[in-house]
Design a protein around this motif. Structure first.
Motif, short mmCIF file in Angstrom:
data_model
loop_
_atom_site.label_atom_id
_atom_site.label_comp_id
_atom_site.label_asym_id
_atom_site.label_seq_id
_atom_site.Cartn_x
_atom_site.Cartn_y
_atom_site.Cartn_z
N LYS A 93 -4.93 5.02 2.41
CA LYS A 93 -4.06 3.96 1.88
C LYS A 93 -4.63 3.48 0.54
CE LYS A 93 -1.54 3.34 5.70
NZ LYS A 93 -0.20 3.80 5.78
N THR A 113 0.84 -1.20 0.00
CA THR A 113 0.00 0.00 0.00
C THR A 113 0.88 1.25 0.00
OG1 THR A 113 -0.14 0.09 2.41
CG2 THR A 113 -1.87 -1.13 1.26
N GLU A 124 -4.16 0.41 -2.30
CA GLU A 124 -3.56 -0.90 -2.56
C GLU A 124 -2.79 -0.84 -3.88
OE1 GLU A 124 -4.86 -5.49 -3.42
OE2 GLU A 124 -6.32 -4.14 -2.51
#
Length: 136
Positions: free
Chosen positions: A116, A27, A118
């Motif tokens: 965050k 991330t 991915e």
């Protein structure tokens, strides 16, 4: 892991470009994505300045004086200045916090600098710049 991120920028210029960067985890935060985009753009901009300087024909002193006088009389002093990554990064962070542009990754909008994201090998990033209407 080295990831190629396709970045699309929706604004008047409609620029599309791709760049690579190395991530150390699965991330990244939105602010890290912004930093990398700014870093790539500033490096490209500064590289273009270097190329422009290489193309400038070295003229003799008389021609230089005439050109400088003409630029001054026309009020057209143009200087080629290198951009600073840190300065542009803080400008970009400020713009994001003031909703001057939005960030979408794989069609999902991110609202906060600490969000965050991915990391995948097929990330599609969209920076959408908002242009205010005159009088509105």
């Amino acid at each position: 892991m080295e990831v190629t991120i396709k970045v699309h920028e929706k604004s008047i210029s409609k620029a599309n470009f791709e760049y690579k960067f190395i991530v150390t985890s699965d991330t990244i935060e939105v602010k890290e994505l912004i930093l990398e985009k700014v870093r790539q753009e500033v490096l490209s901009y500064n590289e273009n300045i270097v190329e422009s300087l290489k193309q400038i024909n070295m003229s003799n002193a008389f021609e230089t004086a005439l050109n400088d006088e003409a630029k001054t009389s026309l009020g057209n002093k143009r200087t080629l200045e290198f951009e600073d990554i840190e300065k542009q990064y803080y400008t970009a962070l400020d713009g994001f916090s003031k909703s001057k542009y939005f960030i979408f990754v794989n069609n999902k909008q991110y609202h906060h600098l600490d969000d965050k994201i991915e990391v995948t090998h097929s990330m599609n990033v969209l920076f959408m710049k908002i242009t205010p209407l005159v009088g509105g």
